[in-house]
Scaffold this motif. Structure first.
Motif, PDB file in Angstrom:
ATOM      1  N   SER A   1      28.647  30.317 -45.572  1.00  0.00           N
ATOM      2  CA  SER A   1      28.030  29.192 -46.000  1.00  0.00           C
ATOM      3  C   SER A   1      26.372  28.850 -45.315  1.00  0.00           C
ATOM      4  O   SER A   1      25.711  28.241 -45.638  1.00  0.00           O
ATOM      5  CB  SER A   1      28.753  27.756 -45.833  1.00  0.00           C
ATOM      6  OG  SER A   1      28.816  27.602 -44.384  1.00  0.00           O
TER       7      SER A   1
ATOM      8  N   ILE B   1      22.308  25.553 -47.908  1.00  0.00           N
ATOM      9  CA  ILE B   1      22.246  24.135 -47.668  1.00  0.00           C
ATOM     10  C   ILE B   1      23.024  23.860 -46.501  1.00  0.00           C
ATOM     11  O   ILE B   1      22.547  22.686 -45.791  1.00  0.00           O
ATOM     12  CB  ILE B   1      23.305  23.521 -48.819  1.00  0.00           C
ATOM     13  CG1 ILE B   1      23.146  24.124 -50.281  1.00  0.00           C
ATOM     14  CG2 ILE B   1      23.638  22.259 -48.635  1.00  0.00           C
ATOM     15  CD1 ILE B   1      23.934  23.621 -51.297  1.00  0.00           C
ATOM     16  N   SER B   2      23.985  24.362 -46.000  1.00  0.00           N
ATOM     17  CA  SER B   2      24.823  24.302 -44.495  1.00  0.00           C
ATOM     18  C   SER B   2      23.822  25.035 -43.392  1.00  0.00           C
ATOM     19  O   SER B   2      23.717  26.262 -43.418  1.00  0.00           O
ATOM     20  CB  SER B   2      26.001  24.966 -44.831  1.00  0.00           C
ATOM     21  OG  SER B   2      26.684  24.592 -43.348  1.00  0.00           O
TER      22      SER B   2
ATOM     23  N   ASP C   1      29.839  25.268 -52.069  1.00  0.00           N
ATOM     24  CA  ASP C   1      29.036  24.318 -53.440  1.00  0.00           C
ATOM     25  C   ASP C   1      29.319  22.889 -52.845  1.00  0.00           C
ATOM     26  O   ASP C   1      28.284  22.289 -52.738  1.00  0.00           O
ATOM     27  CB  ASP C   1      29.374  24.744 -54.640  1.00  0.00           C
ATOM     28  CG  ASP C   1      29.214  25.933 -55.084  1.00  0.00           C
ATOM     29  OD1 ASP C   1      28.444  26.755 -54.641  1.00  0.00           O
ATOM     30  OD2 ASP C   1      30.122  26.530 -56.103  1.00  0.00           O
TER      31      ASP C   1
ATOM     32  N   ALA D   1      30.893  20.992 -50.256  1.00  0.00           N
ATOM     33  CA  ALA D   1      30.849  20.482 -49.162  1.00  0.00           C
ATOM     34  C   ALA D   1      30.568  21.635 -48.004  1.00  0.00           C
ATOM     35  O   ALA D   1      31.617  22.287 -47.373  1.00  0.00           O
ATOM     36  CB  ALA D   1      31.942  19.805 -48.967  1.00  0.00           C
ATOM     37  N   PRO D   2      29.194  22.051 -48.237  1.00  0.00           N
ATOM     38  CA  PRO D   2      28.964  23.343 -47.274  1.00  0.00           C
ATOM     39  C   PRO D   2      29.311  23.282 -45.908  1.00  0.00           C
ATOM     40  O   PRO D   2      29.786  24.120 -45.148  1.00  0.00           O
ATOM     41  CB  PRO D   2      27.453  23.660 -47.433  1.00  0.00           C
ATOM     42  CG  PRO D   2      26.914  22.373 -48.163  1.00  0.00           C
ATOM     43  CD  PRO D   2      28.117  21.603 -48.889  1.00  0.00           C
TER      44      PRO D   2
ATOM     45  N   SER E   1      32.859  23.774 -45.401  1.00  0.00           N
ATOM     46  CA  SER E   1      33.637  24.549 -46.024  1.00  0.00           C
ATOM     47  C   SER E   1      34.699  25.204 -45.607  1.00  0.00           C
ATOM     48  O   SER E   1      35.769  25.740 -46.486  1.00  0.00           O
ATOM     49  CB  SER E   1      32.594  25.534 -46.630  1.00  0.00           C
ATOM     50  OG  SER E   1      32.002  26.267 -45.397  1.00  0.00           O
TER      51      SER E   1
ATOM     52  N   LYS F   1      26.802  19.401 -54.500  1.00  0.00           N
ATOM     53  CA  LYS F   1      27.318  18.899 -53.469  1.00  0.00           C
ATOM     54  C   LYS F   1      27.613  17.699 -53.311  1.00  0.00           C
ATOM     55  O   LYS F   1      26.940  16.603 -53.750  1.00  0.00           O
ATOM     56  CB  LYS F   1      26.368  19.079 -52.162  1.00  0.00           C
ATOM     57  CG  LYS F   1      26.499  18.827 -50.966  1.00  0.00           C
ATOM     58  CD  LYS F   1      25.571  19.217 -49.785  1.00  0.00           C
ATOM     59  CE  LYS F   1      24.212  18.330 -49.806  1.00  0.00           C
ATOM     60  NZ  LYS F   1      23.445  18.508 -48.921  1.00  0.00           N
TER      61      LYS F   1
ATOM     62  N   ASP G   1      27.907  15.481 -47.762  1.00  0.00           N
ATOM     63  CA  ASP G   1      26.698  16.049 -47.029  1.00  0.00           C
ATOM     64  C   ASP G   1      27.340  16.393 -45.418  1.00  0.00           C
ATOM     65  O   ASP G   1      28.150  15.628 -44.981  1.00  0.00           O
ATOM     66  CB  ASP G   1      25.738  15.109 -46.745  1.00  0.00           C
ATOM     67  CG  ASP G   1      24.487  15.528 -46.303  1.00  0.00           C
ATOM     68  OD1 ASP G   1      24.365  16.802 -46.233  1.00  0.00           O
ATOM     69  OD2 ASP G   1      23.498  15.016 -45.984  1.00  0.00           O
TER      70      ASP G   1
END
Length: 513
Positions: free
Chosen positions: A221, A305-306, A447, A449-450, A453, A510, A513
């Motif tokens: 991630s 994203i993460s 996707d 909750a990166p 995850s 997402k 966050d």
């Protein structure tokens, strides 16, 4: 503007070309506004980098110091611009193996870890036969030994996810490989000490393998951009399938030549080689890697994203989201059918198709190979669709629908097939379409909750492991009182339930966050 800049660069870097508007040999040369860096090779090819045309050599590299005045709207062009841009030019003369993308080094190391994971897991299914003969174990004792692995495996799914999300995936995955490799090597010693020691060692092995999937999910991630997520996960999970094939293929040969303890000693020792590479090459995130080239760091940071590890786990928020429960329910429905087929397939081949034991073992490998191929095919299809603008939600729903309805369809055909060859083909197609789930629900944790995850995968995989445990036991009960058609009917029913739940409540956006 881009075309004009490209034309200027091509005129300056390819003086022998006869393009319209080329100045004569007697005209006074003017300094180029786009100075080119020297290159060791004279064999150039023209590539398009979004905001400029760039000449690149086969084993050297030359580029223009051009910055675009506008921002490209296409994400692929932006990623290519970032990948080709180097702030300090330090990568200009690096050998090819040092220019190989570091994120794919991480993916390949995770792939090899999962290869070892299933090699160490399936070797017991082969070695248990001579072990049971040597120590006069009853079928009940054999079943107890086989199930003891899941005692530890269930314990560390959620714990491994929390640990990886808060501490970092590098340490957790490294710990897992060392732990289960040590347990594998100690198995022959435990057998000599007595059955209780063997059960404890097998449970310890499950503890090590239980943290692997959440830790891997956390690492990827942070390392893999969204546009490469499906194919990277598909490759890593295909390591599990190929690990089963490798374990099933080499275990009999080792046992025949050196005895059953050699399987555990040889397979377990491979973990030390992997650990040396992991400690030298891997980092939990790009920010922690001092050797990562600036170009790739820009690419990853701008498209992942993460980025930061989680400081705490918002359990109430996570468990209040319908897409999270869609993951959990769908994982249960998916693994029910998958575990039944992979656990009971040799028995089905022997009882229904009348194969002998050697043939049953041989044909049991075939679906694993099919899954390895189709998982990577599905990953490529999913990433291609995302890169072409199809929403992640649509892609995840479509791929998982194939992963549910494909196996459901092929299982319903088994009751109408009389040919053993067609039955084996049907089984392989069932498992092949099942592997499309790697680009569906298995990719969805990153996707929605990166940052969490690993925790999400621990939650959903706990449900998946429970489905395997209960499904395997239920199948034995059904076969005692019914038929194989009844076994397949239950699996098909759960596949259909999973399809409805997934398409109603899942999302690719997402939500945490």
């Amino acid at each position: 503007m881009n075309a004009a800049r490209g034309l200027l660069i091509s005129l300056n870097s390819a003086p022998k070309s006869h393009l319209p508007g080329k100045p004569s040999l007697h005209s006074k040369p003017r300094p180029s506004p786009f100075p080119l860096r020297p290159c060791r090779s004279s064999h150039f090819r023209l590539i398009h980098g979004g905001s400029a045309f760039i000449w690149r050599a086969g084993w050297g590299r030359v580029r223009a110091d051009v910055k675009s005045d506008t921002v490209e709207s296409a994400p692929d062009s932006a990623r290519l611009d970032q990948a080709l841009a180097t702030d300090d030019g330090a990568a200009a003369d690096l050998p090819w193996w040092e220019e190989f993308p570091k994120r794919w080094v991480i993916v390949l190391l995770c792939f090899s870890a999962f290869l070892l994971c299933n090699m160490d897991r399936v070797n017991m299914s082969i070695a248990i036969l001579p072990m049971a003969s040597e120590y006069n174990w009853s079928p009940t004792t054999v079943g107890l030994i086989q199930s003891s692995f899941f005692w530890g495996y269930l314990l560390t799914q959620i714990a491994g996810g929390i640990w990886a999300d808060t501490v970092g995936g590098k340490f957790v995955l490294g710990f897992g490989v060392v732990w289960w490799s040590a347990a594998t090597i100690l198995t022959p010693v435990a057998v000599k000490l007595g059955l209780p020691f063997l059960l404890v060692v097998r449970a310890f092995m499950g503890i090590g393998e239980g943290v692997a999937m959440p830790a891997m999910n956390t690492i990827l991630s942070k390392w893999v951009p969204v546009s490469e997520r499906s194919r990277s996960l598909a490759l890593v999970y295909s390591g599990m399938y190929l690990g089963s094939v490798t374990g099933l293929a080499f275990s009999p040969m080792l046992i025949h030549k050196f005895g059953w303890p050699s399987v555990f000693y040889s397979f377990g020792s491979l973990g030390t080689i992997w650990l040396a590479l992991w400690l030298n090459k891997a980092h939990s995130s790009p920010a922690e890697d001092p050797q990562l080239l600036p170009a790739e760091k820009k690419l990853i940071v701008s498209n992942c994203i993460s980025k930061q590890p989680a400081k705490s786990i918002p359990w109430k928020l996570i468990l209040s989201k319908p897409p999270v429960w869609a993951l959990i329910v769908s994982h249960f429905c998916h693994n029910w059918g998958t575990f039944i087929l992979l656990t009971w397939m040799p028995t089905y081949y022997h009882q229904v198709l009348k194969f002998n034991l050697t043939e049953s073992g041989l044909f049991s490998v075939f679906p694993w190979l099919t899954m390895a191929f189709s998982a990577n095919l599905g990953g490529w299809i999913a990433d291609t669709l995302v890169s072409r603008g199809v929403s992640v939600t649509v892609v995840r729903k479509m791929m998982q629908t194939v992963g549910f309805l494909g196996p459901a369809f092929f299982l319903t055909q088994l009751s109408h097939i009389d040919s053993p060859a067609m039955a084996v083909l049907c089984m392989a197609c069932s498992q092949g379409t099942d592997a499309f789930s790697q680009s569906g629900l298995y990719s969805n944790h990153q996707d929605i909750a990166p940052r969490y995850s690993g925790v999400l995968l621990g939650l959903s995989n706990t449900a998946g492991v429970l489905a395997g445990v209960f499904g395997t036991a239920t199948t034995g009960y059904i076969l005692q009182h019914g038929s194989w058609d009844n076994v397949f009917e239950v699996s098909v029913g759960l596949y259909l339930v999973g399809t409805v739940v997934w398409n109603l409540f899942s999302t690719g956006e997402k939500i945490i966050d």
